[in-house]
Design a protein around this motif. Structure first.
Motif, short mmCIF file in Angstrom:
data_model
loop_
_atom_site.label_atom_id
_atom_site.label_comp_id
_atom_site.label_asym_id
_atom_site.label_seq_id
_atom_site.Cartn_x
_atom_site.Cartn_y
_atom_site.Cartn_z
N PRO A 31 0.82 -1.21 0.00
CA PRO A 31 0.00 0.00 0.00
C PRO A 31 0.86 1.27 0.00
CG PRO A 31 -0.12 -1.13 2.13
CD PRO A 31 0.59 -2.03 1.20
N VAL A 32 0.34 2.32 -0.58
CA VAL A 32 0.99 3.64 -0.69
C VAL A 32 2.09 3.60 -1.75
CG1 VAL A 32 2.11 5.55 0.47
CG2 VAL A 32 0.58 4.07 1.75
N ASP A 33 1.94 4.39 -2.81
CA ASP A 33 2.99 4.41 -3.83
C ASP A 33 3.97 5.56 -3.58
OD1 ASP A 33 2.08 6.78 -4.95
OD2 ASP A 33 0.75 5.78 -6.35
N PRO A 34 5.07 5.62 -4.37
CA PRO A 34 6.10 6.62 -4.07
C PRO A 34 5.60 8.06 -4.09
CG PRO A 34 6.87 5.08 -5.72
CD PRO A 34 5.44 4.75 -5.48
N ALA A 35 4.65 8.36 -4.99
CA ALA A 35 4.16 9.74 -5.07
C ALA A 35 3.46 10.11 -3.77
CB ALA A 35 3.21 9.88 -6.25
N GLU A 36 2.58 9.22 -3.30
CA GLU A 36 1.88 9.48 -2.04
C GLU A 36 2.88 9.54 -0.89
OE1 GLU A 36 -0.82 6.15 -2.47
OE2 GLU A 36 -2.41 7.49 -1.77
N VAL B 420 -0.72 6.64 7.50
CA VAL B 420 -1.25 7.85 6.87
C VAL B 420 -2.37 7.48 5.89
CG1 VAL B 420 -0.70 9.79 5.36
CG2 VAL B 420 0.90 9.12 7.13
N GLN B 421 -2.15 6.38 5.17
CA GLN B 421 -3.15 5.90 4.23
C GLN B 421 -4.48 5.64 4.95
OE1 GLN B 421 -2.54 5.84 1.17
NE2 GLN B 421 -4.16 4.64 0.21
N ARG B 422 -4.39 5.02 6.11
CA ARG B 422 -5.58 4.71 6.89
C ARG B 422 -6.29 5.99 7.34
NH1 ARG B 422 -7.47 0.27 9.45
NH2 ARG B 422 -5.68 -0.96 8.83
N GLN B 423 -5.50 7.00 7.70
CA GLN B 423 -6.06 8.30 8.06
C GLN B 423 -6.91 8.85 6.93
OE1 GLN B 423 -3.27 11.45 8.91
NE2 GLN B 423 -2.47 10.28 10.62
N LYS B 424 -6.31 8.81 5.73
CA LYS B 424 -6.97 9.39 4.56
C LYS B 424 -8.25 8.65 4.22
CE LYS B 424 -2.90 10.95 2.06
NZ LYS B 424 -2.10 10.65 0.88
N GLU B 425 -8.18 7.32 4.34
CA GLU B 425 -9.36 6.53 3.98
C GLU B 425 -10.41 6.56 5.06
OE1 GLU B 425 -7.57 2.80 3.28
OE2 GLU B 425 -6.85 3.36 1.28
N GLY B 426 -10.03 6.98 6.25
CA GLY B 426 -10.98 7.04 7.35
C GLY B 426 -11.35 5.68 7.89
N SER B 427 -10.48 4.67 7.70
CA SER B 427 -10.84 3.35 8.24
C SER B 427 -10.29 3.20 9.66
CB SER B 427 -10.35 2.22 7.33
OG SER B 427 -9.06 2.49 6.87
N GLU B 451 -10.11 19.31 3.79
CA GLU B 451 -9.56 18.39 2.77
C GLU B 451 -9.90 16.94 3.09
OE1 GLU B 451 -7.74 19.00 0.05
OE2 GLU B 451 -7.78 21.18 0.31
N PRO B 452 -10.55 16.24 2.16
CA PRO B 452 -10.91 14.84 2.44
C PRO B 452 -9.71 13.95 2.74
CG PRO B 452 -12.00 15.64 0.46
CD PRO B 452 -11.03 16.70 0.86
N SER B 453 -8.51 14.38 2.33
CA SER B 453 -7.36 13.52 2.56
C SER B 453 -6.81 13.64 3.98
CB SER B 453 -6.27 13.84 1.56
OG SER B 453 -5.89 15.19 1.68
N HIS B 454 -7.51 14.35 4.84
CA HIS B 454 -7.01 14.49 6.21
C HIS B 454 -7.88 13.74 7.20
CE1 HIS B 454 -3.72 17.48 5.99
NE2 HIS B 454 -4.26 17.65 4.79
N ALA B 455 -7.24 13.24 8.26
CA ALA B 455 -7.95 12.51 9.31
C ALA B 455 -9.06 13.37 9.89
CB ALA B 455 -6.98 12.10 10.41
N ASP B 456 -8.79 14.69 9.99
CA ASP B 456 -9.78 15.59 10.58
C ASP B 456 -11.09 15.57 9.79
OD1 ASP B 456 -7.87 17.49 12.43
OD2 ASP B 456 -6.89 16.76 10.62
N TYR B 457 -10.93 15.63 8.46
CA TYR B 457 -12.12 15.64 7.60
C TYR B 457 -12.89 14.34 7.82
CZ TYR B 457 -15.01 15.88 3.41
OH TYR B 457 -16.06 15.93 2.55
#
Lengths: 314, 539
Positions: A31-36, B420-427, B451-457
């Motif tokens: 999960p998560v690619d280099p850009a992210e 961070v990915q989990r934060q963004k997805e809200g899971s 911003e939807p990509s933030h845990a806060d959102y």
């Protein structure tokens, strides 16, 4: 013999191709690619459009197999791409870190040989004695504790309490002693045990008994006959161990602040720096295969039977 | 007999090797001994967990903040209590409509290579950043910037699309708007990938550098401000936290500074040893748990409120943080701009928490370890970054405490990127988050809530008034009326508090541990700066 080596070398190519493809695919499953990853690290985070833009810049929007093809096409011309993080050529960066790791691995190998050969022979010769028991105790202990712990223990005792050696970092040879001892200790146990078992197994074989009857002295019998038969499995194991010494230095490098390739890899994984990870896997894969080949050749030189098995003898 | 002799020889050999090893290593000892850092006068050696990076002032990781701040300066500085102070700009004017800023550059400022700072060079830097605007789109300032114009050699005018109020605060940031000298620009003029050399106007110059080993800084002889007392600063890269402690104990380094460079346990034990000077800064940022208002049981306000009441923060502060971090009851520390809003704290009250859960329908049942509702047990996911030991410790504490209340907490520890990915997805039901410290707090944190990509959102996504919240934020950022802005902030912070989408835990701090020969270690208002200008060392 030359034909055998050539055949083995040609066999390396599909193995490496498979290895690189597999690691490429596995990388893209993470999960998560280099850009992210790059934007995540630039805390505070970024929008989806920014990620998309960076993805295109990095060439990540293309299909995986096309990306693999591009990478492979360049790799066969020995162009391993540029790091997505530092924008420097990967070959050049690996070249900067590799000497430190090679130095560490070689000195660890030297220590490993100096430690395990005498100890293995001694514990076989004096099987069951107090000496054997002490060696077995050391072997089992060294194999049971994690290497970072050995590292800290050595730092604490040798460097802090006795003040004999520098704590960490890279410098003159005194900086090498502790990290390479730590590495060597971690891998010595299996070698010592293999050697001991091998010697014990061959010591009472009929041909050794015959040699004894012919009046061949103890040391000569041990050196010329027993060891010669006991060594091949040790050499095979050693081939793999050297690979581990090169590729398994991450923790030791971190504890001793050693600027080697292991730490570079860990950072690259955290950053999802695909070209670097890919090149590292390829480099280590090649090393493992070549070391294995070298070990096989040495065994063949020691033991004619294995040559026969491989169909090397005419 | 002969056989025994062979073995004896081998044994002797081993013994000799060991002896030789020891003897010669003690011969070589003075070189590697701890005297290294004390030998040179005015040298301060500090450890850091990472390499300082390529020192590109316009980019982010792997550039380290503190090193960028040593070499480069911005137009203005963020001073004590949020006061904006002159830096490269000596003075400035803001137009009536709040959209045009005119900066008068300080005269006679030289870069470390001796060239002069001009308005043209400032424009060139701003243009280089704007060229790479996508990379900076998290920063409202860049999006608001319309054009940069050179008025004369020492005057520069910046026009904005809206009367965005935190312009000066964001100009003071360590990145991406600090000024690189002409010699640092690559031929194509773009700094988006790399720079040619780290040439800045700041108090320090990079003198020697070995990647992943060390960086050596010396004072910039052309520096316009008060010159530092130190003659050299050596930053040693030591990735392992425990190894940093040992390096300090041995005297290889003089100072460990920052947050996360030492675990609370190590800090405590170094402090208790009495052999070192220690210091703790005032609040830097807020450590909170964001609570998802649109997922599972936490979608119910009463469950969120129960969580707020159920955490014994004082116990946590005393036993996990040893008082190094202070207890937090609000999302932002009260001393921050617009944040001094009277909000009644959620006190530790188990009975109230139980009552709230009962009201929400989560009841204790005989034979069940956890509370049940409609045949389901009360189970919440708590996500943390596995590389952060403090988060793990807090998470485990939380798990134990909530068990008493009949809530099962499932811990999800992941490496940073996946986290961070989990934060963004809200899971998540609960996830660790931290505000960003000044000058970002509160306005940038609040801006990112949209911003939807933030845990806060994600955490706020279940609130009925989420659209209004976003509107208040947008209005507050470009309102020209101070009173209106304060009112909007009050409305926002009150709503977030009442809706219990954040569980504030503690205010993070910086710690410093150093040897007696080091003095005047002060803490600076900005999170990532290290006070090398004030530090002094005795030989």
């Amino acid at each position: 013999m030359a034909g055998y080596v050539l055949r083995r070398l040609i066999g390396v190519i599909p193995v490496l191709a498979g290895l690189s493809l597999l690691s490429f695919l596995l990388l893209h499953l993470v999960p998560v690619d280099p850009a992210e990853a790059a934007l995540n690290l630039s805390n505070p985070g970024a929008s989806e459009e920014a990620v998309q833009a960076l993805r295109e810049e990095m060439g990540l929007h293309e299909p995986i197999l096309a990306q693999y093809g591009t990478w492979l096409y360049k790799a066969v011309q020995l162009d391993f791409g540029t790091s997505l993080v530092s924008h420097q050529p990967v070959g050049q960066e690996l070249g900067q870190y590799l000497p430190a790791t090679l130095q560490l691995a070689l000195s660890a190998l030297l220590l490993l040989l100096v430690m395990s050969l005498p100890l293995g022979i001694l514990s076989a010769v004096y099987k069951g004695s107090w000496l054997d028991r002490v060696i077995q105790f050391i072997v089992v202990s060294a194999a049971s504790v994690p290497s970072f712990w050995i590292g800290f223990l050595l730092i604490y005792l040798v460097s802090m309490q006795l003040n004999l050696l520098p704590l960490m970092g890279r410098g003159d040879w005194t900086h090498l002693v502790l990290p390479s001892s730590t590495l060597a200790l971690a891998y010595a146990s299996p070698l010592i045990r293999l050697l001991r078992t091998g010697i014990l197994e061959h010591q009472h074989q009929p041909y050794i008994q015959a040699a004894r009857l012919r009046g061949i002295s103890n040391p000569k019998r041990m050196g010329k006959y027993v060891l010669k038969s006991a060594l091949p499995p040790v050499i095979t194991a050693l081939g793999i161990t050297i690979g581990h010494l090169l590729a398994g230095t991450v923790i030791v490098e971190s504890v001793f602040a050693w600027p080697g390739v292991g730490r570079y890899l860990v950072e690259s994984v955290a950053n999802r720096d695909y070209p670097v990870i890919q090149s590292y896997v390829l480099l280590m894969g090649t090393m493992f295969i070549l070391l294995n080949l070298a070990a096989d050749l040495m065994c063949a030189a020691l033991d004619p039977r294995s040559r026969l098995k491989e169909g090397v003898l005419p | 007999m002969k056989f025994k002799r062979l073995s004896m020889t081998l044994m002797l050999l081993v013994a000799m090797m060991t002896a030789v090893g020891c003897v010669s290593s003690s011969d070589g000892q003075p070189k590697g001994k701890s005297t290294e850092s004390k030998a040179e006068e005015g040298l301060l050696t500090m450890s850091w967990n990472k390499d300082i990076g390529p020192l590109n002032p316009h980019l982010y990781a792997p550039n380290e903040w503190f090193a960028q701040a040593m070499v480069y300066e911005s137009l203005v500085n963020y001073g004590e209590n949020g006061k904006i102070e002159p830096s490269l700009a000596e003075s400035w004017e803001i137009s009536e409509d709040g959209k045009t800023y005119t900066f008068h550059l300080r005269q006679g400022v030289l870069f470390s290579d001796g060239t002069a700072l001009t308005a043209n060079q400032v424009k060139r830097n701003f243009d280089a950043v704007l060229q790479n605007a996508k990379r900076h789109d998290w920063l409202e300032l860049i999006a608001e910037m319309k054009q940069v114009e050179v008025v004369d050699e020492h005057t520069i005018k910046i026009e904005f699309n809206n009367p965005y109020y935190p312009v000066l605060q964001e100009l003071s940031l360590i990145r991406p708007l600090r000024i690189l000298g002409d010699a640092g620009f690559p031929e194509d003029g773009s700094t988006a990938e790399q720079i040619k050399a780290p040439i800045g106007t700041g108090p320090w110059v990079l003198k020697a550098y070995k990647k992943d080993e060390y960086a050596l800084f010396v004072p910039n002889e052309h520096y316009w401000g008060t010159k530092p007392k130190l003659k050299q600063v050596k930053v040693k890269v030591i990735p392992d936290a425990q190894a940093r402690v040992m390096a300090l104990q041995k005297g290889d380094i003089d100072l460990i500074f920052g947050s996360g460079q030492l675990s609370p346990d190590s800090f405590k034990s170094l402090q208790d040893s009495g052999n070192y000077q220690t210091a703790i800064s005032s609040s830097v940022s807020t450590r909170v748990l964001a609570i998802h208002s649109n997922k599972g049981a936490t979608a119910d306000l009463r469950v969120r409120q129960a969580l707020e009441h159920a955490l014994n923060k004082q116990l946590l502060i005393d036993h996990v943080f040893y008082g190094i971090e202070r207890k937090a009851d609000t999302l932002f520390a009260l001393e921050l701009p617009y944040s001094n809003v009277a909000l009644p704290p959620y006190d530790y009250d188990m009975e109230k928490a139980k009552q709230l859960l009962d009201d929400a329908g989560w009841k204790t049942e005989a034979g069940q370890a956890f509370r049940m509702k409609d045949g389901e047990s009360l189970r919440l996911q708590l996500a943390y970054n596995s590389e952060e030991h403090v988060q793990k410790a807090v998470a485990e504490f939380m798990q134990g405490e909530m068990r008493k209340l009949g809530i099962e907490i499932e811990l999800i520890g992941e490496e940073y990127q996946t986290h961070v990915q989990r934060q963004k997805e809200g899971s998540f039901n609960l996830i660790f988050s931290e505000t960003w410290g000044v000058p970002y707090d509160p306005h940038s944190v609040v801006a990112s809530m949209r911003e939807p990509s933030h845990a806060d959102y994600q955490a706020q996504s279940g609130l009925a008034m989420k659209p209004e919240i976003d509107q208040w934020i947008t209005e507050a950022l470009i309102s020209t009326s101070e009173a209106r802005r304060a009112e909007l902030y009050k409305q926002l912070l009150t709503t977030l508090h009442e809706q219990a989408v954040y569980l504030p835990i503690s205010f993070t701090t910086h710690t410093a541990v150093y040897h007696d020969r080091v003095s005047k270690v002060e803490f600076l208002p900005m999170q990532y700066e290290i006070p090398f200008h004030s530090i002094e060392v005795r030989p």
